[in-house]
Scaffold this motif. Structure first.
Motif, PDB file in Angstrom:
ATOM      1  N   LEU A  68       7.975 -52.062 -13.399  1.00  0.00           N
ATOM      2  CA  LEU A  68       8.950 -51.337 -14.216  1.00  0.00           C
ATOM      3  C   LEU A  68       9.948 -52.303 -14.844  1.00  0.00           C
ATOM      4  O   LEU A  68      10.329 -52.167 -16.010  1.00  0.00           O
ATOM      5  N   ALA A 112      10.471 -52.808 -18.846  1.00  0.00           N
ATOM      6  CA  ALA A 112      11.780 -52.486 -19.400  1.00  0.00           C
ATOM      7  C   ALA A 112      12.425 -53.694 -20.065  1.00  0.00           C
ATOM      8  O   ALA A 112      13.019 -53.583 -21.145  1.00  0.00           O
ATOM      9  N   GLN A 117       1.418 -48.612 -18.402  1.00  0.00           N
ATOM     10  CA  GLN A 117       2.637 -48.014 -17.865  1.00  0.00           C
ATOM     11  C   GLN A 117       2.787 -46.543 -18.212  1.00  0.00           C
ATOM     12  O   GLN A 117       3.550 -45.824 -17.577  1.00  0.00           O
ATOM     13  N   ILE A 120       6.989 -43.830 -19.436  1.00  0.00           N
ATOM     14  CA  ILE A 120       7.770 -45.058 -19.311  1.00  0.00           C
ATOM     15  C   ILE A 120       8.097 -45.619 -20.689  1.00  0.00           C
ATOM     16  O   ILE A 120       9.194 -46.133 -20.922  1.00  0.00           O
ATOM     17  N   ASP A 138      11.207 -43.183 -11.959  1.00  0.00           N
ATOM     18  CA  ASP A 138      10.722 -44.413 -12.578  1.00  0.00           C
ATOM     19  C   ASP A 138      11.247 -44.549 -14.006  1.00  0.00           C
ATOM     20  O   ASP A 138      11.633 -45.645 -14.440  1.00  0.00           O
ATOM     21  N   GLY A 139      11.269 -43.435 -14.721  1.00  0.00           N
ATOM     22  CA  GLY A 139      11.768 -43.462 -16.086  1.00  0.00           C
ATOM     23  C   GLY A 139      13.238 -43.816 -16.149  1.00  0.00           C
ATOM     24  O   GLY A 139      13.667 -44.581 -17.025  1.00  0.00           O
ATOM     25  N   ALA A 147      13.572 -47.559 -15.486  1.00  0.00           N
ATOM     26  CA  ALA A 147      13.103 -48.313 -16.651  1.00  0.00           C
ATOM     27  C   ALA A 147      14.117 -48.257 -17.788  1.00  0.00           C
ATOM     28  O   ALA A 147      14.383 -49.264 -18.459  1.00  0.00           O
TER      29      ALA A 147
END
Length: 267
Positions: A6, A10, A39, A43, A219-220, A223
């Motif tokens: 991640l 990012a 990903q 994401i 997770d989002g 990120a």
């Protein structure tokens, strides 16, 4: 998805979104070069939201002016700098929204996600940026942005729908050829990214909602935070360097990376 992956996705998005080196091209290549699983769309949307917040905060003075001008624009009046800026940003965004929707509906976006395509666009449009930066005059500032120039830059932005082109790269290229100084060209490109990224996030986000879960949302969020920090640092560095350095370092990177990708694609 691991925290490490991640972070990489990012940071890549945050750094490359506003540099003229193509963020989408790098994100598409990440799983191909690392051997990891893609990903995913969620994401991609998250990191775009992170960079959107970064550019809004970094250029808050111009953004606030445009927001204030929306009210007058809604009444059909373009008699203030803010209303004029808001109007030109809307005009410059219309072409990419229309063409982007057509590409998504027809599935052409998936057909263009190849290493060879990214290699050629990385190389070719890098050389075009070098040509525009070297031959473009410096006779205009961002305050002199016209309707004609906004349309021209908006049409140029459509080309960035081809992975590897770079949205910021092609709009900066157009602005430099139109006669804007380097800082103004970069600033206009960054401001144009706001409605473009917002439209893209809304369009792609609609596909994510039905499949969202708490793990994916977590997770989002992570990120997006990483992308925000990386984008702020990237913006500060680029705008500072443009006071004394041209776009040649980015061109060199694009040419070298593009040649590597072409070698990898055809070997």
């Amino acid at each position: 998805m691991s925290l490490y992956y991640l972070l990489i996705a990012a940071v890549i998005q945050g750094i490359t979104e506003f540099l003229p080196v193509s963020s989408s091209g790098h994100l598409i290549l990440l799983p191909a070069l690392s051997g990891a699983q893609d990903q995913g769309l969620a994401i991609d949307v998250a990191v775009h939201v992170g960079t959107l917040l970064a550019v809004i905060i970094f250029f808050w003075s111009d953004v606030r002016s445009a927001i204030a001008g929306l009210g007058r624009l809604a009444r059909g009046r373009i008699d203030t700098p803010g209303a004029r800026l808001a109007f030109l940003l809307i005009i410059s965004t219309i072409p990419v929204m229309i063409v982007g929707l057509v590409i998504k509906v027809t599935g052409l976006d998936e057909a263009m996600r190849s290493v060879a395509v990214i290699g050629w666009t990385m190389l070719g449009f890098g050389l075009v940026l070098y040509w525009a930066d070297r031959t473009g005059e410096t006779i205009k500032a961002k305050e002199e942005w016209t309707l004609k120039d906004a349309v021209a830059m908006g049409l140029a932005q459509v080309i960035a729908l081809i992975p590897g082109t770079s949205r910021s790269g092609i709009t900066i290229t157009a602005a430099r050829k139109l006669g804007y100084d380097r800082e103004s060209a970069a600033t206009l490109s960054m401001l144009m990214s706001i409605p473009t990224i917002l439209a893209s996030a809304v369009l792609l986000g609609a596909d994510v909602v039905d499949h969202a879960d708490w793990a994916l949302a977590r997770d989002g969020g992570i990120a997006a935070a990483f992308a925000f920090v990386a984008a702020i640092l990237s913006l500060k560095l680029m705008m500072k360097l443009l006071k004394s350095v041209d776009f040649t370092p980015y061109v060199i990177y694009r040419v070298v990376f593009g040649l590597f990708l072409l070698w990898w694609a055809y070997s």
